[in-house]
Design an enzyme around this catalytic site. Structure first.
Site, PDB file in Angstrom:
ATOM      1  N   HIS A 224       0.872  -1.186   0.000  1.00  0.00           N
ATOM      2  CA  HIS A 224       0.000   0.000   0.000  1.00  0.00           C
ATOM      3  C   HIS A 224       0.911   1.238   0.000  1.00  0.00           C
ATOM      4  O   HIS A 224       1.757   1.383  -0.884  1.00  0.00           O
ATOM      5  CB  HIS A 224      -0.936  -0.105   1.216  1.00  0.00           C
ATOM      6  N   HIS A 263      -2.165  -2.225  -9.626  1.00  0.00           N
ATOM      7  CA  HIS A 263      -3.197  -1.647  -8.764  1.00  0.00           C
ATOM      8  C   HIS A 263      -4.351  -2.613  -8.607  1.00  0.00           C
ATOM      9  O   HIS A 263      -4.655  -3.387  -9.521  1.00  0.00           O
ATOM     10  CB  HIS A 263      -3.716  -0.316  -9.341  1.00  0.00           C
ATOM     11  N   ASP A 314       2.520   5.805  -6.563  1.00  0.00           N
ATOM     12  CA  ASP A 314       3.737   5.829  -5.756  1.00  0.00           C
ATOM     13  C   ASP A 314       5.040   5.912  -6.542  1.00  0.00           C
ATOM     14  O   ASP A 314       6.035   6.416  -6.027  1.00  0.00           O
ATOM     15  CB  ASP A 314       3.785   4.567  -4.871  1.00  0.00           C
TER      16      ASP A 314
HETATM   17  C1  LIG Z   1      -1.112   4.223  -3.346  1.00  0.00           C
HETATM   18  C2  LIG Z   1      -1.168   2.748  -3.363  1.00  0.00           C
HETATM   19  O1  LIG Z   1      -1.354   2.139  -2.350  1.00  0.00           O
HETATM   20  S1  LIG Z   1      -1.051   2.027  -4.880  1.00  0.00           S
HETATM   21  C3  LIG Z   1      -0.477   0.393  -4.546  1.00  0.00           C
HETATM   22  C4  LIG Z   1       0.959   0.411  -4.066  1.00  0.00           C
HETATM   23  N1  LIG Z   1       1.506  -0.948  -3.984  1.00  0.00           N
HETATM   24  C5  LIG Z   1       2.470  -1.371  -4.803  1.00  0.00           C
HETATM   25  O2  LIG Z   1       2.986  -0.663  -5.653  1.00  0.00           O
HETATM   26  C6  LIG Z   1       2.954  -2.771  -4.559  1.00  0.00           C
HETATM   27  C7  LIG Z   1       3.155  -3.546  -5.854  1.00  0.00           C
HETATM   28  N2  LIG Z   1       1.879  -3.900  -6.441  1.00  0.00           N
HETATM   29  C8  LIG Z   1       1.164  -4.957  -5.981  1.00  0.00           C
HETATM   30  O3  LIG Z   1       1.610  -5.725  -5.115  1.00  0.00           O
HETATM   31  C9  LIG Z   1      -0.213  -5.191  -6.541  1.00  0.00           C
HETATM   32  O4  LIG Z   1      -0.284  -4.698  -7.868  1.00  0.00           O
HETATM   33  C10 LIG Z   1      -1.319  -4.559  -5.693  1.00  0.00           C
HETATM   34  C11 LIG Z   1      -1.186  -4.987  -4.229  1.00  0.00           C
HETATM   35  C12 LIG Z   1      -1.241  -3.039  -5.764  1.00  0.00           C
HETATM   36  C13 LIG Z   1      -2.665  -5.004  -6.238  1.00  0.00           C
HETATM   37  O5  LIG Z   1      -2.784  -6.379  -6.016  1.00  0.00           O
HETATM   38  P1  LIG Z   1      -3.823  -7.296  -6.812  1.00  0.00           P
HETATM   39  O6  LIG Z   1      -5.115  -6.582  -6.980  1.00  0.00           O
HETATM   40  O7  LIG Z   1      -3.827  -8.596  -6.137  1.00  0.00           O
HETATM   41  O8  LIG Z   1      -3.104  -7.377  -8.219  1.00  0.00           O
HETATM   42  P2  LIG Z   1      -3.648  -8.044  -9.587  1.00  0.00           P
HETATM   43  O9  LIG Z   1      -4.811  -8.938  -9.310  1.00  0.00           O
HETATM   44  O10 LIG Z   1      -3.822  -6.933 -10.549  1.00  0.00           O
HETATM   45  O11 LIG Z   1      -2.394  -8.912 -10.020  1.00  0.00           O
HETATM   46  C14 LIG Z   1      -2.405  -9.573 -11.263  1.00  0.00           C
HETATM   47  C15 LIG Z   1      -1.117 -10.287 -11.475  1.00  0.00           C
HETATM   48  O12 LIG Z   1      -0.059  -9.336 -11.656  1.00  0.00           O
HETATM   49  C16 LIG Z   1       0.954  -9.536 -10.710  1.00  0.00           C
HETATM   50  N3  LIG Z   1       1.421  -8.265 -10.237  1.00  0.00           N
HETATM   51  C17 LIG Z   1       0.635  -7.253  -9.807  1.00  0.00           C
HETATM   52  N4  LIG Z   1       1.409  -6.231  -9.418  1.00  0.00           N
HETATM   53  C18 LIG Z   1       2.675  -6.605  -9.620  1.00  0.00           C
HETATM   54  C19 LIG Z   1       3.916  -5.981  -9.401  1.00  0.00           C
HETATM   55  N5  LIG Z   1       3.986  -4.752  -8.883  1.00  0.00           N
HETATM   56  N6  LIG Z   1       5.050  -6.643  -9.706  1.00  0.00           N
HETATM   57  C20 LIG Z   1       4.991  -7.875 -10.210  1.00  0.00           C
HETATM   58  N7  LIG Z   1       3.836  -8.528 -10.442  1.00  0.00           N
HETATM   59  C21 LIG Z   1       2.702  -7.910 -10.134  1.00  0.00           C
HETATM   60  C22 LIG Z   1       0.296 -10.295  -9.576  1.00  0.00           C
HETATM   61  O13 LIG Z   1       1.234 -11.032  -8.827  1.00  0.00           O
HETATM   62  C23 LIG Z   1      -0.674 -11.169 -10.323  1.00  0.00           C
HETATM   63  O14 LIG Z   1       0.022 -12.264 -10.851  1.00  0.00           O
HETATM   64  P3  LIG Z   1      -0.625 -13.731 -10.799  1.00  0.00           P
HETATM   65  O15 LIG Z   1      -1.922 -13.612 -11.548  1.00  0.00           O
HETATM   66  O16 LIG Z   1       0.424 -14.572 -11.448  1.00  0.00           O
HETATM   67  O17 LIG Z   1      -0.816 -14.005  -9.339  1.00  0.00           O
HETATM   68  O1  LIG Z   2      -6.900   2.186  -3.807  1.00  0.00           O
HETATM   69  C1  LIG Z   2      -5.975   1.421  -3.432  1.00  0.00           C
HETATM   70  O2  LIG Z   2      -6.105   0.186  -3.302  1.00  0.00           O
HETATM   71  C2  LIG Z   2      -4.638   1.968  -3.134  1.00  0.00           C
HETATM   72  C3  LIG Z   2      -4.427   3.361  -3.598  1.00  0.00           C
HETATM   73  O3  LIG Z   2      -4.144   3.622  -4.736  1.00  0.00           O
HETATM   74  C4  LIG Z   2      -4.632   4.438  -2.634  1.00  0.00           C
HETATM   75  O4  LIG Z   2      -5.040   4.184  -1.494  1.00  0.00           O
HETATM   76  O5  LIG Z   2      -4.353   5.589  -2.979  1.00  0.00           O
END
Ligand SMILES: CC(=O)SCCNC(=O)CCNC(=O)[C@H](O)C(C)(C)COP(=O)(O)OP(=O)(O)OC[C@H]1O[C@@H](n2cnc3c(N)ncnc32)[C@H](O)[C@@H]1OP(=O)(O)O
Ligand SMILES: O=C([O-])CC(=O)C(=O)O
Length: 377
Positions: A224, A263, A314
């Site tokens: 997050h 995301h 981010d």
């Molecule tokens: C402001 C914020 O909070 S924005 C979010 C900030 N967080 C991050 O940047 C952390 C990195 N990103 C992630 O871990 C994820 O994309 C999350 C937590 C944001 C969303 O998670 P989910 O909704 O479960 O992702 P989603 O269903 O789209 O994932 C699809 C596939 O892509 C992969 N994937 C998604 N994000 C990433 C990533 N950043 N790097 C590598 N692989 C990824 C997942 O592992 C998944 O693979 P699988 O189907 O083989 O398991």
């Molecule tokens: O909506 C989310 O899951 C994470 C995010 O981008 C935020 O909180 O700004």
């Protein structure tokens, strides 16, 4: 078609399930990626300040000029910290994570200035918005530089105030503007994990400090808010575009998560990225060394090429904050200083139409059995 409907939905992580109603924001709806109370975030980032946006989120409408100046004056007057809170902050070691400091700071504020009733909720929310930059910078400057700073500045805006406390001097116009935009971009985002945490806590009719303390804990994780810090750690050692591609290809082969990409709701892009990316480019020119910007762009292209994964809010925040001389470990606390507007508004919204949030679970454990007396086990 709405961006959200294209995503394959499954129950894990409650994905795709509505967990309640909100009038505060929309995320990933067709036509516009992100709106706060009906305004596109891009429009707000171009034409408003963070204090206007916080007012909008909390009170429902953009302020008039008179309302804005009264609101800014109110927030300015709430920046001071009680002596007992300063003493607690002075006891927290420099090695602590600043998100833990904020979590403690928020909780301590709740002991010293408790919310006695829900009729105080706006005052408590405004106090938090005004005091969080003071809390984090007071601790940082005391633990890292050995100085007890004066936490009340004349800066009209929270972003400029934060940079002033951190660096001991008023920021340039460019830096003040970028901080302001950054706070606007992070202010509100529907039922993300930290906001949902706040709402679950609010649904028990708990106090605002408990809701926000819990939300800070949820935001801390690298999946997050902690991703801006993790993204900086990723890019800081990338020498050039070629090296950036090599590093990422290795990580993808090892199936590692790349922080700052992907995301839970957006499918093709995060509308906040294009905005902060532009400001990061501008800052890189002023900084005089655009390596971090260039490697970030290389990461963005490669991730889209290889995985159709895009930068979330981010990723370019990492380089932008770095160019403004902000230490990496303070990246996520800035997110808190902004998202406090969204969290507190969600707590108020939950309270206004409350039912305790209590979902069910699918039991996957062993069937019913009897206790064997301890001597026979
Ligand atoms: C402001 C914020 O909070 S924005 C979010 C900030 N967080 C991050 O940047 C952390 C990195 N990103 C992630 O871990 C994820 O994309 C999350 C937590 C944001 C969303 O998670 P989910 O909704 O479960 O992702 P989603 O269903 O789209 O994932 C699809 C596939 O892509 C992969 N994937 C998604 N994000 C990433 C990533 N950043 N790097 C590598 N692989 C990824 C997942 O592992 C998944 O693979 P699988 O189907 O083989 O398991
Ligand atoms: O909506 C989310 O899951 C994470 C995010 O981008 C935020 O909180 O700004």
């Amino acid at each position: 078609m709405a961006e959200t409907t294209e995503k394959k939905l499954s129950g894990a992580g409650l994905r795709g399930q509505s967990a309640g109603e909100t009038a505060l924001s929309t995320v990933g709806k067709s036509g516009s990626g992100l709106t706060y109370r009906g305004y596109d975030v891009k429009d707000l980032a171009e034409n408003a300040s963070f204090e206007e946006v916080a007012f909008l989120i909390l009170y429902g409408e953009l302020p008039t000029e008179a309302e804005l100046s009264a609101y800014r004056a109110k927030l300015k007057g709430l920046r001071g910290l009680p002596q007992a809170l300063k003493e607690v902050l002075e006891r927290i070691p420099a090695s602590a994570h600043p998100m833990d400091v904020l979590r403690t700071g928020c909780s301590m504020l709740g002991n010293l200035e408790p919310e006695e009733g829900f009729d105080e909720q706006f005052d408590v929310a405004n106090r938090m918005l005004a005091a969080f930059p003071s809390i984090i910078c007071y601790w940082y400057r005391f633990s890292h530089d050995g100085v007890r700073i004066e936490v009340e500045t004349d800066d009209e805006q929270i972003g400029a105030h934060f940079l002033h406390l951190l660096h001991g001097k008023a920021p340039s116009e460019l830096h003040a503007r970028v901080m302001d935009v950054s706070l606007i971009l992070y202010a509100e985002h529907e039922f993300n994990a930290s906001t949902f945490t706040a709402r679950v806590c609010a649904s028990t009719l708990s106090d605002m400090h408990s809701c926000v303390t819990g939300a800070i804990g949820s935001l801390r994780g690298p999946l997050h808010g902690g991703a801006n810090e993790a993204a900086m750690e990723l890019i800081q050692d990338m020498r050039d575009e070629e090296h950036a591609r090599e590093v990422l290809m290795g990580m993808l082969e090892r199936k590692e998560k790349i922080m700052g990409f992907g995301h839970a709701i957006y499918r093709e892009s995060d509308p906040r990225n294009a905005i902060i990316k532009q400001w990061s480019e501008k800052l890189s020119k002023e900084y005089g060394d655009d390596r971090l910007y260039r490697v970030s762009v290389a990461c963005e292209s490669l991730m889209w090429e290889q995985k159709k994964l895009f930068c979330n809010a981010d990723f370019f925040h990492a380089s932008a904050y770095h160019f403004m001389g902000i230490p990496t470990k303070l990246f996520t606390p800035i997110f808190v200083c902004s998202r406090t507007s969204g969290w507190t508004a969600h707590v108020m919204e939950q309270r206004s139409n409350n039912r305790i949030i209590r979902p069910s679970a699918d039991y996957v454990g062993v069937g019913l059995r009897q206790v064997t007396p301890i001597a026979q086990r």
